[in-house]
Design an enzyme around this catalytic site. Sequence first.
Site, mmCIF file in Angstrom:
data_model
loop_
_atom_site.group_PDB
_atom_site.id
_atom_site.type_symbol
_atom_site.label_atom_id
_atom_site.label_comp_id
_atom_site.label_asym_id
_atom_site.label_seq_id
_atom_site.Cartn_x
_atom_site.Cartn_y
_atom_site.Cartn_z
ATOM 1 N N GLU A 104 0.838 -1.198 0.000
ATOM 2 C CA GLU A 104 0.000 0.000 0.000
ATOM 3 C C GLU A 104 0.871 1.245 0.000
ATOM 4 O O GLU A 104 1.912 1.279 0.652
ATOM 5 C CB GLU A 104 -0.868 -0.034 1.268
ATOM 6 C CG GLU A 104 -1.980 0.970 1.313
ATOM 7 C CD GLU A 104 -2.871 0.806 2.562
ATOM 8 O OE1 GLU A 104 -3.263 -0.348 2.886
ATOM 9 O OE2 GLU A 104 -3.136 1.815 3.201
ATOM 10 N N ASP A 106 0.218 5.303 0.647
ATOM 11 C CA ASP A 106 -0.871 6.132 1.186
ATOM 12 C C ASP A 106 -0.623 7.608 1.261
ATOM 13 O O ASP A 106 0.416 8.029 1.783
ATOM 14 C CB ASP A 106 -1.026 5.834 2.699
ATOM 15 C CG ASP A 106 -1.698 4.550 2.990
ATOM 16 O OD1 ASP A 106 -2.448 4.080 2.157
ATOM 17 O OD2 ASP A 106 -1.453 4.044 4.108
ATOM 18 N N GLU A 108 -3.007 10.389 3.342
ATOM 19 C CA GLU A 108 -4.224 10.594 4.122
ATOM 20 C C GLU A 108 -4.251 12.050 4.559
ATOM 21 O O GLU A 108 -3.248 12.556 5.064
ATOM 22 C CB GLU A 108 -4.260 9.681 5.351
ATOM 23 C CG GLU A 108 -4.622 8.260 4.968
ATOM 24 C CD GLU A 108 -4.689 7.316 6.163
ATOM 25 O OE1 GLU A 108 -5.617 6.521 6.232
ATOM 26 O OE2 GLU A 108 -3.794 7.403 7.024
ATOM 27 N N HIS A 121 -0.636 12.922 5.809
ATOM 28 C CA HIS A 121 -0.013 11.740 6.398
ATOM 29 C C HIS A 121 0.374 10.807 5.243
ATOM 30 O O HIS A 121 -0.427 10.600 4.334
ATOM 31 C CB HIS A 121 -1.069 11.107 7.298
ATOM 32 C CG HIS A 121 -0.685 9.851 7.986
ATOM 33 N ND1 HIS A 121 -0.148 9.841 9.250
ATOM 34 C CD2 HIS A 121 -0.805 8.560 7.603
ATOM 35 C CE1 HIS A 121 0.058 8.585 9.616
ATOM 36 N NE2 HIS A 121 -0.325 7.790 8.640
ATOM 37 N N THR A 122 1.594 10.276 5.261
ATOM 38 C CA THR A 122 1.989 9.333 4.204
ATOM 39 C C THR A 122 2.550 8.060 4.839
ATOM 40 O O THR A 122 3.090 8.091 5.947
ATOM 41 C CB THR A 122 3.082 9.928 3.281
ATOM 42 O OG1 THR A 122 4.260 10.196 4.057
ATOM 43 C CG2 THR A 122 2.626 11.209 2.619
ATOM 44 N N TRP A 198 -8.726 9.349 16.348
ATOM 45 C CA TRP A 198 -7.316 9.244 15.960
ATOM 46 C C TRP A 198 -6.752 10.558 15.448
ATOM 47 O O TRP A 198 -5.660 10.974 15.788
ATOM 48 C CB TRP A 198 -7.202 8.162 14.872
ATOM 49 C CG TRP A 198 -5.880 8.133 14.166
ATOM 50 C CD1 TRP A 198 -4.665 7.879 14.728
ATOM 51 C CD2 TRP A 198 -5.639 8.386 12.776
ATOM 52 N NE1 TRP A 198 -3.675 7.946 13.772
ATOM 53 C CE2 TRP A 198 -4.258 8.252 12.572
ATOM 54 C CE3 TRP A 198 -6.452 8.693 11.679
ATOM 55 C CZ2 TRP A 198 -3.663 8.425 11.316
ATOM 56 C CZ3 TRP A 198 -5.873 8.868 10.435
ATOM 57 C CH2 TRP A 198 -4.499 8.730 10.265
ATOM 58 N N GLY A 202 -5.951 12.273 19.606
ATOM 59 C CA GLY A 202 -6.602 11.425 20.588
ATOM 60 C C GLY A 202 -7.997 11.886 20.980
ATOM 61 O O GLY A 202 -8.413 11.729 22.123
#
Length: 285
Positions: A104, A106, A108, A121-122, A198, A202
């Site tokens: 994968e 990614d 995100e 985010h990678t 997430w 948190g």
Amino acid sequence: MAFSLSVYSRNSLLLPFLTLFLITSSRANFLQDFDITWGEGRGKIVNNGQLLTLSLDRYSGSGFQSKKEYLFGKIDMQLKLVPGNSAGTVTAYYLSSEGQNHDEIDFEFLGNISGEPYTVHTNVYTEGKGEREQQFRLWFDPTADFHTFSFLWNPQTVVFLVDNTPIREFKNLENIGVQFPRKQAMRLYSSIWNADQWATRGGLIKTDWSQAPFTASYRNYTATSCALPVNPGQASCTSAPDNRPWKLDPVSQDKLKWVQQNYMIYNYCTDTKRFPQGFPPECSV
Ligand SMILES: *[C@@H]1O[C@H](CO)[C@@H](O)[C@H](O)[C@H]1NC(C)=O
Ligand SMILES: *[C@@H]1O[C@H](CO)[C@@H](O)[C@H](O)[C@H]1NC(C)=O
């Protein structure tokens, strides 16, 4: 569509071999090339297949996937992310193979409250194993207009690009024992979902459902790929679409450095708490 001849030698000790391969470049029509796979009407293809939108409300997100699979290629898409208060929303845009030991690659996009920056985010997974996160800020507002997010993937490297500026490179370092995704064909996927547990440190910030539906938009998809079937591992797509060598040119390398120095906010390779026994081998290259 363009036809191309390429010489590719995996190992100079082996007899170099000639590979004839087909590079296909397709400007997509979403109706022809993608399936909305979930979300019961929250994903839509409009404008005769030129625009795709995914939305999220308090009941469900939505997602799509490409009909085709790719084994190496350059995938470009223009995305416009959820505007306004998008805290808790995650728009995932990624290449993935299927099954438990999947590969994968990614992107995100983690939303934020109005006026605060998204996190990009990678990650890269090989045979089910990821844990190679890097995160970035962007140098523009990704909700104001469409911007191009791309994957360049060949047997030697994976490059993440934003408006053709490389932000991350994950090189093939199999020679030092780092696994690299090159044996499994992947589809392109995207989805929007809620992850306020997430994505907002948190669960610090809750999604404001009064702003729903949250909508991300997609257009101008281009995939330049080696046609399947290709023997796994016997890679043939070694060059960028315009037949330049795959290696990042000096200008791109400078841009990559600029992004890494100014916009990277997390790098697993510097997270000592996470790797008390020492960093993964690729971190010291
Ligand atoms: C939201 O913005 C704040 C303030 O700039 C930042 O600290 C936080 O990391 C951002 N959250 C996300 C998910 O990007
Ligand atoms: C569509 O994407 C291609 C490259 O992927 C780019 O050259 C072209 O300008 C884009 N078209 C629009 C309308 O932005």
